[in-house]
Structure formats: C-alpha cells, structure tokens
Design a protein around this motif. Structure first.
Motif, short mmCIF file in Angstrom:
data_model
loop_
_atom_site.label_atom_id
_atom_site.label_comp_id
_atom_site.label_asym_id
_atom_site.label_seq_id
_atom_site.Cartn_x
_atom_site.Cartn_y
_atom_site.Cartn_z
N PHE A 97 0.80 -1.23 0.00
CA PHE A 97 0.00 0.00 0.00
C PHE A 97 0.83 1.28 0.00
CE2 PHE A 97 -2.53 -3.29 2.13
CZ PHE A 97 -3.66 -3.28 1.35
N GLY A 98 2.14 1.17 0.18
CA GLY A 98 2.97 2.36 0.24
C GLY A 98 3.15 2.86 1.67
N PHE A 99 4.09 3.77 1.84
CA PHE A 99 4.50 4.24 3.17
C PHE A 99 3.34 4.87 3.94
CE2 PHE A 99 6.46 6.91 6.31
CZ PHE A 99 7.63 6.26 6.67
N VAL A 100 2.67 5.82 3.32
CA VAL A 100 1.63 6.59 4.03
C VAL A 100 0.44 5.72 4.40
CG1 VAL A 100 -0.01 8.48 3.82
CG2 VAL A 100 2.33 8.77 2.98
N TRP A 101 -0.09 4.96 3.46
CA TRP A 101 -1.27 4.15 3.74
C TRP A 101 -0.98 3.04 4.75
CZ3 TRP A 101 -6.15 5.04 3.40
CH2 TRP A 101 -6.62 5.98 2.49
N ALA A 102 0.28 2.58 4.81
CA ALA A 102 0.64 1.57 5.81
C ALA A 102 0.41 2.10 7.22
CB ALA A 102 2.10 1.17 5.64
N TYR A 103 0.75 3.37 7.44
CA TYR A 103 0.55 3.95 8.78
C TYR A 103 -0.92 4.24 9.05
CZ TYR A 103 5.40 4.20 10.20
OH TYR A 103 6.67 3.86 10.61
N TYR A 104 -1.68 4.61 8.03
CA TYR A 104 -3.12 4.79 8.22
C TYR A 104 -3.79 3.47 8.58
CZ TYR A 104 -3.69 9.68 6.79
OH TYR A 104 -3.68 11.05 6.75
N ILE A 105 -3.40 2.39 7.93
CA ILE A 105 -3.96 1.08 8.25
C ILE A 105 -3.60 0.68 9.67
CG2 ILE A 105 -3.84 -1.38 7.68
CD1 ILE A 105 -3.44 -0.52 4.73
N LEU A 106 -2.35 0.94 10.05
CA LEU A 106 -1.92 0.64 11.42
C LEU A 106 -2.76 1.43 12.43
CD1 LEU A 106 0.03 -0.67 13.41
CD2 LEU A 106 1.65 1.18 12.95
N THR A 107 -3.06 2.69 12.12
CA THR A 107 -3.89 3.51 12.99
C THR A 107 -5.28 2.90 13.15
OG1 THR A 107 -2.71 5.51 12.32
CG2 THR A 107 -4.86 5.81 13.34
N GLY A 108 -5.86 2.43 12.05
CA GLY A 108 -7.17 1.81 12.11
C GLY A 108 -7.17 0.55 12.96
N ILE A 109 -6.10 -0.22 12.86
CA ILE A 109 -5.99 -1.43 13.68
C ILE A 109 -5.92 -1.07 15.16
CG2 ILE A 109 -4.48 -3.38 14.23
CD1 ILE A 109 -3.68 -3.43 11.26
N MET A 110 -5.17 -0.01 15.49
CA MET A 110 -5.06 0.40 16.89
C MET A 110 -6.40 0.88 17.43
SD MET A 110 -2.96 0.65 19.45
CE MET A 110 -1.27 0.75 18.81
N ILE A 111 -7.15 1.61 16.63
CA ILE A 111 -8.48 2.05 17.06
C ILE A 111 -9.37 0.85 17.36
CG2 ILE A 111 -10.58 3.22 16.30
CD1 ILE A 111 -8.80 5.15 14.72
N ALA A 112 -9.31 -0.16 16.50
CA ALA A 112 -10.12 -1.37 16.72
C ALA A 112 -9.72 -2.04 18.03
CB ALA A 112 -9.93 -2.34 15.54
N GLY A 113 -8.42 -2.10 18.30
CA GLY A 113 -7.95 -2.71 19.54
C GLY A 113 -8.42 -1.95 20.78
N ALA A 114 -8.39 -0.63 20.70
CA ALA A 114 -8.84 0.19 21.83
C ALA A 114 -10.32 -0.05 22.11
CB ALA A 114 -8.58 1.67 21.54
N LEU A 115 -11.11 -0.19 21.06
CA LEU A 115 -12.55 -0.42 21.23
C LEU A 115 -12.83 -1.82 21.79
CD1 LEU A 115 -13.91 1.23 17.95
CD2 LEU A 115 -14.10 2.11 20.29
N ILE A 116 -12.07 -2.80 21.34
CA ILE A 116 -12.24 -4.17 21.85
C ILE A 116 -12.00 -4.20 23.35
CG2 ILE A 116 -11.23 -6.49 21.86
CD1 ILE A 116 -10.78 -6.14 18.84
N TYR A 117 -10.91 -3.58 23.80
CA TYR A 117 -10.63 -3.57 25.23
C TYR A 117 -11.71 -2.81 25.99
CZ TYR A 117 -8.60 -2.78 29.76
OH TYR A 117 -8.44 -2.73 31.12
N PHE A 118 -12.14 -1.67 25.46
CA PHE A 118 -13.13 -0.83 26.15
C PHE A 118 -14.40 -1.62 26.45
CE2 PHE A 118 -16.78 2.08 25.99
CZ PHE A 118 -16.41 2.99 26.99
N PHE A 119 -14.88 -2.41 25.51
CA PHE A 119 -16.14 -3.12 25.69
C PHE A 119 -15.98 -4.46 26.42
CE2 PHE A 119 -17.26 -0.37 22.05
CZ PHE A 119 -18.39 0.24 22.59
N LEU A 120 -14.78 -5.02 26.44
CA LEU A 120 -14.59 -6.35 27.02
C LEU A 120 -14.02 -6.33 28.43
CD1 LEU A 120 -14.88 -9.36 26.23
CD2 LEU A 120 -12.53 -9.29 25.41
N SER A 121 -13.34 -5.25 28.81
CA SER A 121 -12.59 -5.24 30.06
C SER A 121 -13.48 -5.21 31.30
CB SER A 121 -11.65 -4.03 30.08
OG SER A 121 -12.39 -2.83 30.00
N CYS A 122 -12.92 -5.66 32.42
CA CYS A 122 -13.63 -5.65 33.70
C CYS A 122 -12.62 -5.68 34.84
CB CYS A 122 -14.58 -6.85 33.81
SG CYS A 122 -13.84 -8.44 33.34
N ASN A 123 -12.88 -4.88 35.87
CA ASN A 123 -12.01 -4.84 37.04
C ASN A 123 -12.24 -6.05 37.93
OD1 ASN A 123 -10.68 -2.42 36.43
ND2 ASN A 123 -12.28 -1.18 37.38
#
Length: 426
Positions: free
Chosen positions: A174-200
C-alpha cells in the motif's frame, strides 16, 4: 447502585482475554519505526545514533508511563488507566499518519523532533503492560498467576513481532503513508475491543458499588480474589519501593524485557545493514525472534509455577549471556539467526519468571511493583538502541556484534545480584 442489586461483571478468563487483546494492540508500537527506519533515515539524513533513538522513541513513554499507571491500578482497578493509554496511542498514530501524508518523503527536513514526539505518544500503548499485569494478578489465585501472566505477556507482546513483518508487507502493498493509516485503524479497533470487554477485579467492583472497605475485601475473597491493594498510588509505589527484591527484579527485567523491546526494534536494521538481507526477509527473522520471545512466556510461566521463579530466572540468564556473546562469531546469517532464537527463548523464560516473582515478594503492592518493574525494566528498550547505534558508529565492521555484549555483561551482573539478594537472603 443498590448493594442488593450488585452482580459481578466478568470472570478471570474474560479479564485475561481483555487485557491480553488490549496489550496485543498496544504493544505493536514497539515495531513502529524499526521496519521504516532506513526510509526515514534517508528522508531526514539521520546518523546511526539518531536512527537508534528513533526506533527507541515509543519505548520511552511505553516504559516510564508504566510506573504511575501500574500503581494506579491499586486505586481504580485498571480499566480507566488502560483506556487512557490506548487513547493516547491512537492520537500519536493519527498524528504520524497525517504528518507522513503531507511531508514524506521530500519535505521531512527539520521534523525529526516532531516524529520523535509523536512516536513517544504512540508508544503509550506499550505502557498498558503494567496495568494488565496488575489486573490479571488481582483476578487470579496465586497458584495460577504464573500461567495467567505468561499468557498475558506472551500473547500480548507477540504483536511486536507480527508488526515487524506486517509493516514491511503493508509498505510493499500500500505504500508508506497508507501503511501507517492502516496501522492507525488497527489500533483504534484494539482500543474499542478492550473498552467493551474489560472488567475490574471483584474488590474494585464492590468498592465502586458502595460497599465498605471491609465488606469489599470480604466479599471479593469469597469470590476467589486473594490479592488486595495496600492504598493509594503513592502508598503503592512507596511500599513496593521499600522492598529490596523489587529493585532486583527491575534490574533483571531491564536486561531481558528491555532487551526484547530493543532487539525487536533493532533487528530489522541489524539484518539489513549487518547481514545484507532484504526488508521483508529481515522482517521475517525479526518476527520469529519477537514472537518466540513473547510466546515463551507461557511455558516459562508454567515452569516457574512448578520450579520457582528464581531457578527459572537463573537458567534463562545463563543461556542469554552465552548466546549474546555468540552473536560476535562469524556464523553467517543462518547461524546468527539460530543464536537469536536461543536469545528469544532465554528472554521469554526470564520475563515470565520475573512476573511470577512480583506477587511472591511484593504481595501488598502488586500494582506499585508492576509499575516499577515494568516501567524501569522496559526502559531498557529505550536505552539500548541508541547504544547499539553508537557501537556501529564506532566500528561499522564489528559494532553490530559488540552491542550484544551489553546483554552478556548485564545478565552476569543480574545473576550475581540476585544470588545475594534472593538466594542467600532466603
């Protein structure tokens, strides 16, 4: 909430799954710049030491933020702290993506400092380690903590190796720039997964529901919780800092977990420049090292549960010292890769042993100890790459191998200090 309506949210398995997945995405930042270091170096005209500092930048916040955020688990249970760190990581990645899309590759002059700053922000996700360690420790019984923490640390940190290969593949596709945009999207997905699944852990849920301190501890104990916090963040850090073994574990973790982070970031440069391999080939070798070092924490935790963390740590440090010294031999890239596999196994086993020993030696302040050990220990991931780069600057021919002697020397020092501070003291 009416106390009569209280219902426990989550289970140990769910908490372990949430923490492991959250850390898996957060830890990707370890490999944020390693695969792209050569391109960024060319674009900004960097020296070997500046390249080392660049690949280490995410580890600065990823290590130091572990101290306060790890201790904060003893106060808020961990979910809030984890979410803050993941959000900061997303902001850093968004900033890098926008910067690269507007300035890379021909307009990067004078932006080295900004890239470092955004890299540090993106590295906040790495700091979720100490939060997750404390969360998992509070959920699981002592006899099962070695395995649970091995799963958390092993599968979580495997993402750094996955990205070490995945980022070069994204760059090629995908090239240099789009690689980092895709990585950003993956990180957002990970943050949302933890937010909805986590428990103290139960104690924190009961306390937040309005139960008194005594009631919260009593009911949580009935639900299976064995470890409880000692006080606020300051108390947690103070109590754990007053226990000598905390600092021995910091030093040991500095060598092997800091070394794991550093070599995961450094190996793409090593395989390409020292051994002349192609970027994707270098990514494959780095991925094997990183994933193996990560997943070895799982069997390492099991062995530590059975034999004890101290014995496992001594065996692993011995193997690491010998293997790092062997990286100076003329073995060709195949032989040196085999040696790097031994380093990965040794690092993974020692990292698991250290996590097993935290609740053993610091029972009343697991969060604070996890912060000190995870934070200052992981700080090696920031310290080592610039030093490795400096060795190369001193001697382009031998410097790559000399750098590994740092880990040999530190492993020997760790064994001596741990012998007198743990074995003889016991």
């Amino acid at each position: 909430m009416n106390k009569a309506d209280f219902k426990l949210n989550g289970t140990p398995t769910r908490a372990l799954t949430a923490a492991t997945l959250g850390f898996f995405f957060g830890a990707m930042a370890i490999s944020l710049f390693g695969p792209t270091a050569r391109a960024l170096s060319t674009s900004m005209g960097l020296s070997p030491m500046q390249v080392g500092l660049l690949v280490a930048a995410p580890s600065l916040t990823g290590s130091l933020f572990r101290i306060p955020f790890g201790a904060s688990v003893d106060v808020n249970g961990g979910c809030r702290s984890f979410n803050v760190l993941m959000a900061a990581s997303v902001i850093g990645l968004v900033g890098l993506s926008v910067l690269f899309s507007t300035r890379f590759p021909d307009r990067m002059d004078g932006l080295y400092g900004l890239v470092l700053l955004l890299g540090c922000l993106a590295g906040c996700g790495i700091a979720t380690f100490s939060v997750g360690v404390s969360q998992v420790s509070y959920w699981f019984r002592k006899k099962d903590q070695g395995f649970a923490l091995g799963v958390f640390g092993g599968l979580g940190t495997a993402s750094a190796g996955v990205l070490a290969l995945g980022l070069p593949v994204l760059l090629a596709a995908f090239g240099f720039v789009w690689a980092y945009y895709i990585l950003t999207g993956i990180m957002i997905a990970g943050a949302l997964i933890y937010f909805f699944l986590s428990c103290n852990a139960p104690y924190f849920q009961l306390r937040d529901a309005g139960f008194s301190e005594k009631e919260s501890r009593s009911r949580a104990a009935g639900l299976g919780q064995e470890l409880f916090p000692a006080g606020n963040i300051r108390d947690s850090l103070r109590i754990s800092a007053g226990i000598p073994q905390t600092w021995l574990l910091v030093g040991t973790y500095f060598t092997t977990f800091g070394g794991f982070i550093a070599l995961t970031a450094w190996f793409p440069t090593y395989w390409q420049q020292a051994q002349g391999l192609a970027p994707i080939h270098a990514g494959v070798l780095t991925m094997v090292f990183s994933v193996l070092a990560a997943v070895m924490r799982v069997p390492g935790g099991l062995v530590a549960d059975r034999l004890g963390g101290v014995k496992v740590s001594f065996g692993a440090l011995t193997a690491a010292a010998a293997a790092c010294a062997a990286m100076n031999l003329d073995l060709g890239w195949v032989g040196l890769f085999a040696v790097s596999v031994v380093i990965a196994v040794a690092f993974g086993f020692n990292n698991a042993a250290v996590m097993k020993l935290i609740p053993v030696y610091v029972q009343k302040s697991v969060g604070g100890a996890s912060g000190w050990v995870g934070g200052l220990g992981a700080f090696g991931g920031f310290v080592f790459p610039p030093l490795l780069g400096q060795f190369v600057a001193m001697s382009p021919e031998h410097g790559f191998g000399w750098g590994f002697l740092l880990f040999t020397a530190l492993a020997v020092v760790n064994m001596l200090l741990n012998y007198f501070g743990m074995v003889r003291r016991a």
